[in-house]
Scaffold this motif. Structure first.
Motif, PDB file in Angstrom:
ATOM      1  N   ASP A 195       0.949  -1.265  -0.123  1.00 46.41           N
ATOM      2  CA  ASP A 195       0.145  -0.122   0.130  1.00 46.41           C
ATOM      3  C   ASP A 195       1.137   1.211  -0.143  1.00 46.41           C
ATOM      4  N   LEU A 196       1.176   1.874  -1.185  1.00 46.95           N
ATOM      5  CA  LEU A 196       2.213   2.800  -1.382  1.00 46.95           C
ATOM      6  C   LEU A 196       1.614   4.093  -0.875  1.00 46.95           C
ATOM      7  N   PRO A 197       2.531   4.935  -0.317  1.00 47.34           N
ATOM      8  CA  PRO A 197       2.208   6.496   0.188  1.00 47.34           C
ATOM      9  C   PRO A 197       2.008   7.206  -1.464  1.00 47.34           C
ATOM     10  N   LYS A 198       1.520   8.228  -1.125  1.00 49.06           N
ATOM     11  CA  LYS A 198       1.445   9.233  -2.554  1.00 49.06           C
ATOM     12  C   LYS A 198       2.497   9.871  -2.709  1.00 49.06           C
ATOM     13  N   GLY A 199       2.723  10.234  -4.137  1.00 53.76           N
ATOM     14  CA  GLY A 199       4.005  10.675  -4.505  1.00 53.76           C
ATOM     15  C   GLY A 199       4.805   9.729  -5.238  1.00 53.76           C
ATOM     16  N   GLU A 200       5.862  10.124  -5.481  1.00 49.65           N
ATOM     17  CA  GLU A 200       7.005   9.109  -5.902  1.00 49.65           C
ATOM     18  C   GLU A 200       7.818   8.341  -4.704  1.00 49.65           C
ATOM     19  N   VAL A 201       7.935   7.043  -4.880  1.00 47.45           N
ATOM     20  CA  VAL A 201       8.460   6.559  -3.704  1.00 47.45           C
ATOM     21  C   VAL A 201       9.551   5.470  -4.156  1.00 47.45           C
ATOM     22  N   THR A 202      10.784   5.441  -3.386  1.00 49.23           N
ATOM     23  CA  THR A 202      11.744   4.568  -3.534  1.00 49.23           C
ATOM     24  C   THR A 202      11.380   2.942  -3.182  1.00 49.23           C
ATOM     25  N   LEU A 203      11.811   2.216  -4.295  1.00 44.59           N
ATOM     26  CA  LEU A 203      11.524   0.763  -3.841  1.00 44.59           C
ATOM     27  C   LEU A 203      12.720   0.018  -3.966  1.00 44.59           C
ATOM     28  N   ASP A 204      13.301  -0.475  -2.662  1.00 49.64           N
ATOM     29  CA  ASP A 204      14.386  -1.115  -2.559  1.00 49.64           C
ATOM     30  C   ASP A 204      14.076  -2.609  -2.380  1.00 49.64           C
ATOM     31  N   ILE A 205      14.879  -3.600  -2.888  1.00 49.88           N
ATOM     32  CA  ILE A 205      14.907  -4.980  -2.804  1.00 49.88           C
ATOM     33  C   ILE A 205      16.201  -5.702  -2.577  1.00 49.88           C
ATOM     34  N   PHE A 206      16.327  -5.845  -1.269  1.00 49.48           N
ATOM     35  CA  PHE A 206      17.713  -6.410  -0.973  1.00 49.48           C
ATOM     36  C   PHE A 206      17.751  -7.851  -0.861  1.00 49.48           C
ATOM     37  N   VAL A 207      18.561  -8.321  -1.645  1.00 50.11           N
ATOM     38  CA  VAL A 207      18.539  -9.815  -2.206  1.00 50.11           C
ATOM     39  C   VAL A 207      19.856 -10.592  -1.781  1.00 50.11           C
ATOM     40  N   GLU A 208      19.604 -11.694  -1.042  1.00 51.47           N
ATOM     41  CA  GLU A 208      20.789 -12.598  -0.563  1.00 51.47           C
ATOM     42  C   GLU A 208      20.859 -13.786  -1.414  1.00 51.47           C
ATOM     43  N   ASN A 209      22.036 -14.097  -1.807  1.00 45.06           N
ATOM     44  CA  ASN A 209      22.665 -15.429  -2.278  1.00 45.06           C
ATOM     45  C   ASN A 209      22.587 -16.145  -1.200  1.00 45.06           C
ATOM     46  N   MET A 210      21.956 -17.162  -0.934  1.00 47.87           N
ATOM     47  CA  MET A 210      21.829 -18.263   0.231  1.00 47.87           C
ATOM     48  C   MET A 210      22.819 -19.603  -0.131  1.00 47.87           C
ATOM     49  N   GLY A 211      23.309 -19.327  -1.491  1.00 40.92           N
ATOM     50  CA  GLY A 211      24.052 -20.843  -1.690  1.00 40.92           C
ATOM     51  C   GLY A 211      23.580 -21.341  -3.014  1.00 40.92           C
ATOM     52  N   ARG A 212      24.353 -21.721  -3.874  1.00 46.46           N
ATOM     53  CA  ARG A 212      23.873 -22.268  -5.178  1.00 46.46           C
ATOM     54  C   ARG A 212      23.746 -23.621  -5.034  1.00 46.46           C
ATOM     55  N   ILE A 213      22.753 -24.261  -5.739  1.00 41.49           N
ATOM     56  CA  ILE A 213      22.452 -25.590  -5.541  1.00 41.49           C
ATOM     57  C   ILE A 213      23.713 -26.505  -6.061  1.00 41.49           C
ATOM     58  N   ASN A 214      23.943 -27.592  -5.225  1.00 42.35           N
ATOM     59  CA  ASN A 214      25.269 -28.172  -5.166  1.00 42.35           C
ATOM     60  C   ASN A 214      24.771 -29.803  -5.917  1.00 42.35           C
ATOM     61  N   TYR A 215      23.630 -30.129  -6.160  1.00 47.43           N
ATOM     62  CA  TYR A 215      23.275 -31.515  -6.530  1.00 47.43           C
ATOM     63  C   TYR A 215      22.015 -31.744  -7.426  1.00 47.43           C
ATOM     64  N   GLY A 216      22.198 -32.400  -8.475  1.00 46.90           N
ATOM     65  CA  GLY A 216      21.045 -32.711  -9.424  1.00 46.90           C
ATOM     66  C   GLY A 216      20.993 -31.825 -10.670  1.00 46.90           C
ATOM     67  N   LYS A 217      19.695 -31.972 -11.451  1.00 44.50           N
ATOM     68  CA  LYS A 217      19.634 -31.049 -12.631  1.00 44.50           C
ATOM     69  C   LYS A 217      19.732 -29.648 -12.256  1.00 44.50           C
ATOM     70  N   TYR A 218      19.314 -29.002 -11.204  1.00 41.31           N
ATOM     71  CA  TYR A 218      19.353 -27.776 -11.083  1.00 41.31           C
ATOM     72  C   TYR A 218      20.707 -27.145 -11.243  1.00 41.31           C
ATOM     73  N   LEU A 219      21.883 -27.866 -11.193  1.00 38.99           N
ATOM     74  CA  LEU A 219      23.117 -27.206 -11.234  1.00 38.99           C
ATOM     75  C   LEU A 219      23.000 -26.272 -12.362  1.00 38.99           C
ATOM     76  N   LEU A 220      22.245 -26.485 -13.470  1.00 38.29           N
ATOM     77  CA  LEU A 220      22.046 -25.756 -14.508  1.00 38.29           C
ATOM     78  C   LEU A 220      21.180 -24.493 -14.651  1.00 38.29           C
ATOM     79  N   GLU A 221      20.578 -24.400 -13.323  1.00 40.88           N
ATOM     80  CA  GLU A 221      19.868 -23.128 -12.993  1.00 40.88           C
ATOM     81  C   GLU A 221      20.091 -22.454 -11.637  1.00 40.88           C
ATOM     82  N   ASN A 222      21.434 -21.890 -11.777  1.00 42.46           N
ATOM     83  CA  ASN A 222      21.822 -21.443 -10.469  1.00 42.46           C
ATOM     84  C   ASN A 222      22.186 -20.010 -10.495  1.00 42.46           C
TER      85      ASN A 222
END
Length: 608
Positions: free
Chosen positions: A451-478
């Protein structure tokens, strides 16, 4: 003249000493390994050099001998040794050759596992992140770019380790080609390319493959020794391996599991030694060689933890402690499991052989609560940003690990659903620097209503890499970060600015005069504690939220109040009498400022 004579004498002594290195033979007999022509049963345990401080390697080797091991096994980790393309590092805690040499000095043989893919609950299964920046590159395949990078890497490893094989006077008994490949695919041509690369890199001794029982057929390469993982019934071991080795031994359990690893939000795994002592006894009595995974787990420090992901289960990032409920605990002390396994091994020693005494437990200390003295919020220490119409992944930004802040401006005065498509992996969402929500890939939470306040607002999304997948086919989607797009109220948001926080040098982030007052922003706090004596200790982070801790510049790993791990192990080798420096990056409870340390770990406490 005296200098010349001294030089000649030193040169002669060094050459003579090298020439007198004893070369051994290590071969396959009909039913057993043959070391210098005599039967040899491998009793090995896995220790990973980066999970133990270099200063403590020798202590761990002595513990291995005291339990009755005659060999240790270790992976070699590509992402440690080539963290950036073409830049190799075999120094400090990455000095794998020194690790092998210390083992020799302590009377231990070594099994080497330098397959570029290691699994090991390790970030990206050991692959360096930058492989994903090479367009079209496919790991664990015959794709040409991959094979080219792989070849350059294994050649560098060969320079370090091939001279340490037994047939060259060293203590490396045998070398593993690939790693549980049969659980991934069944391309024998690819496996043979691996074998040829190893030989060309100088690994001209005994080579082997290892796979779980159901996958040996896929992962075995004719001409190499097949080994089995996860099976310890002697009859089944022999029956399965006979199928793939023309009825000829020896028999080798390459990974024998006395326990298991942990991941965030799940109970700590423990397995009583009594469930395994009889199995160990039976395997050794049958003349089968063994490598227990793990003998000593240690700690997955920094950002090197991996993650599991399956179609039927959520993303499961592993914790920093790699205690593994192994015979040696996280700090390297003997457990009850150690003593019971030692008693079994003693039954199978050659006549007259006596095991060394078990070293005494390492000293531990507690540290009284102390206050962190300086604090900066994230928004006041932003580095230079990168602008792009669409959000860029970590890989696009050429950032390996850590965190990225994604920022944009949007018009306010409206309400709608914010969705981060393919978030990887954990995110804090801020509107005008006020936290409005948390997103978490583990529980498939990628959206929230704003629910955004009026006017122009700053949107920040702070993302953490919690570790790339180490097993299985999803190695190719990392890839990590915002890997697709961000949608608000049904429309894609564009025009982003990205700020990278790899945190590879915490000392470079100095407190700055506050420009933005954001009490809910992640904080970087620093402080000092003084010690009259040093010993192993455990930072108690139970009252904190989620983050990382550095002590004297060493990244100790991650903490998270959801558990099961609530403490961070601090090795005595990294502490000083007198002043010690500490830094904490806290995401969820930036108001925290008190730290304490206790003399025992907390690895089994889940929070609701």
């Amino acid at each position: 003249m005296r200098k010349i004579l001294l030089f000649i004498l030193c040169f002669y002594c060094s050459v003579n000493g090298f020439s007198q290195q004893v070369k051994h033979s290590f071969e396959l007999g009909q039913n057993e390994f043959l070391l210098d022509g005599k039967p040899f049963q491998i009793i090995s345990g896995e220790i990973h050099y980066p999970r133990v401080p270099k200063e403590a390697w020798r202590e761990r080797m002595k513990m291995a001998r005291a339990m009755g091991l005659n060999t240790i096994g270790t992976y070699v980790f590509w992402n440690l040794h080539e963290p950036q393309k073409g830049k190799f590092d075999f120094s400090g805690n990455n000095d794998i050759a020194e690790f092998v040499k210390i083992a020799k000095e302590e009377g231990l043989w070594v099994i080497l596992r330098p397959s570029p893919y290691v699994c090991a609950e390790w970030e990206f299964g050991g692959y360096p992140y930058w492989l994903q920046t090479e367009k079209g590159l496919v790991v664990r395949s015959k794709e040409s770019q991959y094979l080219n990078e792989y070849k350059k890497y294994i050649n560098e490893v060969g320079k370090q380790l091939a001279p340490l094989q037994v047939n060259h006077g060293g203590n490396v008994l045998m070398v593993q080609v690939e790693n549980e490949y049969g659980s991934y695919a069944a391309d024998k041509d690819y496996l043979d390319i691996n074998r040829k690369m190893f030989v060309e890199a100088g690994f001209d001794g005994l080579l082997y493959t290892c796979d779980p029982e159901p996958d040996i057929k896929n992962g075995y390469l004719p001409g190499l020794l097949p080994a089995i993982n996860g099976q310890d019934d002697p009859e089944r071991v022999k029956a399965m391996l006979n199928k793939h080795h023309e009825g000829k031994g020896p028999y080798f359990i390459a990974e024998w599991y006395p326990a298991w690893f942990d991941w965030w939000g799940a109970p700590h795994h423990t397995v009583p030694a009594e469930q395994y002592t009889g199995k160990l006894d039976a395997v050794l009595a049958a003349g089968i060689s063994i490598n227990m995974y793990m003998f000593h787990g240690g700690t997955t420090r920094g950002f090197m933890n991996g993650a599991n992901y399956k179609d039927v289960s959520p993303y499961e990032p592993q914790i920093s402690s790699y205690d593994y409920d192994a015979p040696l605990d996280e700090a390297g002390n003997a457990t009850g499991k150690f003593r019971q396994f030692r008693a079994v091994i003693e039954k199978h020693l050659t006549k007259g052989e006596i095991l060394p005494a078990i070293p005494a437990p390492k000293p531990t200390i507690s540290i009284k609560p102390f206050k962190l003295i300086s604090k900066s919020n994230l928004f006041n220490v932003l580095p230079a940003g990168v602008n792009n119409e669409k959000p860029l992944t970590f890989e696009d930004l050429k950032q390996d690990y850590g965190y990225v802040l994604y920022r944009t401006k949007i018009s306010g005065g409206r309400k709608g659903l914010l969705q981060v498509k393919q978030l990887r992996d954990f995110a804090l969402v801020f509107i005008n620097q006020k936290r409005v929500g948390v997103l978490d890939r583990r529980v498939l939470l990628d959206s929230l209503t704003l629910d955004l306040p009026k006017g122009e607002v700053t949107l920040d999304i702070f993302v953490e890499n919690m570790g790339r997948i180490n097993y299985g086919k999803y190695l190719l989607e990392n890839k990590k970060g915002v890997t697709e797009k961000v949608i608000f109220a049904g429309k894609e948001i564009k025009n982003w600015q990205m700020f990278g926080f790899p945190f590879n040098n915490i000392s470079a982030i100095a407190p700055k005069k506050a420009i933005v007052n954001a009490p809910e922003a992640p904080s970087i706090s620093k402080g000092i504690f003084n010690l009259e004596k040093v010993g192993d200790t455990y930072l108690d982070m139970t009252e904190w939220g989620k983050g990382i801790v550095w002590v004297n510049g060493h990244n100790l790993g991650k903490y998270w109040s959801i558990g099961p791990q609530q403490t961070l192990y601090v090795p005595k080798e990294w502490l000083h009498v007198g002043k010690n420096e500490i830094a904490v990056f806290e995401l969820l409870k930036p108001g925290q400022e008190i730290i304490t340390a206790i003399d025992k770990p907390i690895l089994n406490k889940l929070s609701k």
